[in-house]
Structures are given as C-alpha cells and as structure tokens.
Design a protein around this motif. Structure first.
Motif, PDB file in Angstrom:
ATOM      1  N   CYS A 183     -27.848  35.215  18.244  1.00  0.00           N
ATOM      2  CA  CYS A 183     -26.503  34.721  18.491  1.00  0.00           C
ATOM      3  C   CYS A 183     -26.148  33.637  17.599  1.00  0.00           C
ATOM      4  O   CYS A 183     -26.997  32.714  17.405  1.00  0.00           O
ATOM      5  CB  CYS A 183     -26.218  34.558  19.846  1.00  0.00           C
ATOM      6  SG  CYS A 183     -27.211  33.173  20.575  1.00  0.00           S
ATOM      7  N   THR A 206     -24.735  38.064  26.816  1.00  0.00           N
ATOM      8  CA  THR A 206     -23.670  36.966  26.717  1.00  0.00           C
ATOM      9  C   THR A 206     -24.609  36.150  26.279  1.00  0.00           C
ATOM     10  O   THR A 206     -25.699  35.877  26.060  1.00  0.00           O
ATOM     11  CB  THR A 206     -22.927  36.560  28.250  1.00  0.00           C
ATOM     12  OG1 THR A 206     -24.245  36.115  28.971  1.00  0.00           O
ATOM     13  CG2 THR A 206     -22.377  37.737  28.805  1.00  0.00           C
ATOM     14  N   TRP A 224     -27.209  34.518  28.311  1.00  0.00           N
ATOM     15  CA  TRP A 224     -28.488  35.104  28.403  1.00  0.00           C
ATOM     16  C   TRP A 224     -29.432  34.807  27.267  1.00  0.00           C
ATOM     17  O   TRP A 224     -30.783  34.715  27.646  1.00  0.00           O
ATOM     18  CB  TRP A 224     -28.141  36.771  27.965  1.00  0.00           C
ATOM     19  CG  TRP A 224     -29.581  37.516  28.065  1.00  0.00           C
ATOM     20  CD1 TRP A 224     -30.055  38.267  29.178  1.00  0.00           C
ATOM     21  CD2 TRP A 224     -30.112  38.240  27.040  1.00  0.00           C
ATOM     22  NE1 TRP A 224     -31.061  38.911  28.986  1.00  0.00           N
ATOM     23  CE2 TRP A 224     -31.186  38.755  27.386  1.00  0.00           C
ATOM     24  CE3 TRP A 224     -30.067  38.021  25.683  1.00  0.00           C
ATOM     25  CZ2 TRP A 224     -32.249  39.598  26.404  1.00  0.00           C
ATOM     26  CZ3 TRP A 224     -30.954  38.303  24.723  1.00  0.00           C
ATOM     27  CH2 TRP A 224     -31.964  39.059  25.144  1.00  0.00           C
TER      28      TRP A 224
END
Length: 282
Positions: free
Chosen positions: A257, A278, A281
């Motif tokens: 991410c 998300t 997470w």
C-alpha cells in the motif's frame, strides 16, 4: 528478431558467443557476491530462482551476451541457431498504431476502448508463446469414447445418455506420440522469448539499483528518482511515473500500500480478500 530455419550446433565450447544468435545451452558462472543476479533458472521443483555460482541452462543469446557485460562467465555448449528476421521489428508499426489510438481514446474519456487497445498490445507477444497443450471437450459415441479415455491427455468423462458421452481431454501433451503432436499453427515461441528477454535486459539497470525495493511484471518501486529522459506517459519504451513521495508498506508479492497525508490511499492486494483489506490492516 529470430526467424527462418533453425540449425542445431553441437560442441560450441570453442565458438565465440558474439557470433551466435538463437537459443544456447551454456555453462554459466555467476559471481557469488552479485546482489541482484540477472539470469534466472528453473529448478527441478519447477521454481524460478536467480542463482549465483555454477549452473547450466538454456537461454536466448542476447541474454547471455548481456550477462557477460555485467560479470557473468559464459561458455556455450550447444544450441539452436536461428537467422535474424528482416525487418528486425516486424510489429513496430502495429504496436505504435495501437499506442496512438489508446492515447486518443483516453483523451476522449473512452476508458473501455483504451483498455481494449491496452489488451491488444499486452497480449500480442503472449499469443506467439501460447501453450501448445489445448483442452478440448467433445460429445461423441461409445466407440469414440473408448478411444479417448485411453489417450494420454484424458481428463474426465460423463455419460449423457445411452448413445452419447461428453469427454474432456488435452491435445499435444508431453506424452503424446509425435504423430499426434499438433501445436498451434500461428505460434512462434522464439518471438515471445525475444520480447521477454529484451524486456529483462531493458529493466535490469533499474531492478539492480540499491534503492529498488519491489518489482512486478511491469513496474518497480524505488526510493530515489529516475532521470526525466526515461519517463513519459505517452512514449513507448519509457517508464510512466504513477506515484511519488508516498510512504509504503510491502507485505508480499502483489500485496502493498501507498499512503500520503492529504491523498487517497493506494492499496494493491491480489486475492479474494481484496475488498476487505484496508490501510489499518497493513
């Protein structure tokens, strides 16, 4: 690009690699201290690795020549030598046309059409390297059914009624006799190999950078910056800058991410749980 009639050569130990063009089996020595090896190798367990030390493998001649320039020792053993095609870039005009049309479609906001052009470009070389093993489903009578279930490529079968059966089988498997070997007529594996080999050569200077922390099929994530001259969102062969100045968390392949204050979080997660992942997470 390779084309024409192939010629098999044995005992290439005394031949100069610079004069060989095609697919060469070679003895290779990779420096033990090489941090980012270039040549890949498939193990007996069908795993791709990038080894150091001594090994023997079959490679495209351009890869071996490039490997020598970065410290590898290469001794040709034998190989399939192929003529160079004229022109050397038979798809240049076609791919250029697709790229131009894709850019036009994106400017018009036609994302679906732009996506089709992208698929056509990306799948071109893959089509030439198509797997010769093909799955077929055939509805047949009992006599044909008995014949198919005894073939090497048989998968499964079901009885439809008293007269017909449906059979799933594969053609052109490794165990099929030569007389039954029927690969796709428009396949040209040597072209697909040339393209992927040249792509690896083109990307290696970026992949081998000390600040390169993640690579994918067609992307790299680095801490530093690239020269402006190698970046373009419209020119073929150049790199497109997708994100800059983001903090990043890497978990695994295709699982990471990006996040930056004031910007939308970017989450890349391949798998069935994609919608549940998300930033928290990570």
């Amino acid at each position: 690009m390779p084309g024409g009639e192939p010629v098999w050569l044995d005992n290439c130990e005394d031949m100069d690699l610079d004069y060989l063009f095609g697919f060469v089996e070679a003895y290779i020595f990779s420096p033990p201290d090489m941090k980012r090896p270039f040549l890949l190798y498939r193990t007996s367990k069908n795993t791709l690795i990038f080894p150091t030390g001594e090994f023997v493998g079959v490679y495209y001649s351009k890869e071996l020549k490039y490997a020598k320039t970065i410290g590898y020792q290469v001794t040709p053993l034998c190989g399939c030598i192929i003529q160079k095609m004229d022109p050397c870039s038979p798809f240049k005009d076609f791919v250029t046309m697709l790229s131009i049309e894709r850019i036009k479609a994106k400017k018009k906001g036609n994302e679906s059409q732009a996506y089709v052009y992208k698929l056509l470009m990306n799948s071109l070389y893959k089509r030439f390297g198509i797997n010769p093993q093909t799955s077929l489903i055939e509805i047949c009578n009992y006599q044909r059914y008995l014949k198919l279930i005894q073939t090497y490529g048989f998968v499964d079968a079901d009885k439809l009624n008293d007269s017909y059966y449906i059979v799933n089988y594969k053609t052109s498997t490794e165990r099929n006799p030569d007389i039954e070997w029927k690969p796709p007529k428009i396949a040209a594996v040597q072209l697909a190999v040339e393209i992927t080999a040249c792509a690896r050569i083109h990307m290696y200077p970026y992949i081998s950078r000390e600040d390169c922390h993640y690579i994918d099929i067609n992307s790299i994530l680095i801490i530093g910056r690239l020269l402006d001259e190698v970046i373009s969102s419209t020119k073929l062969g150049k790199l497109k800058l997708e994100y800059a100045s983001y903090d990043t968390i890497y978990v695994a392949a295709k699982n990471y991410c990006f996040f930056k204050e004031g910007h939308v979080d970017v989450i890349k997660h391949k798998g069935l749980t994609k919608e549940l992942v998300t930033l928290d997470w990570y």
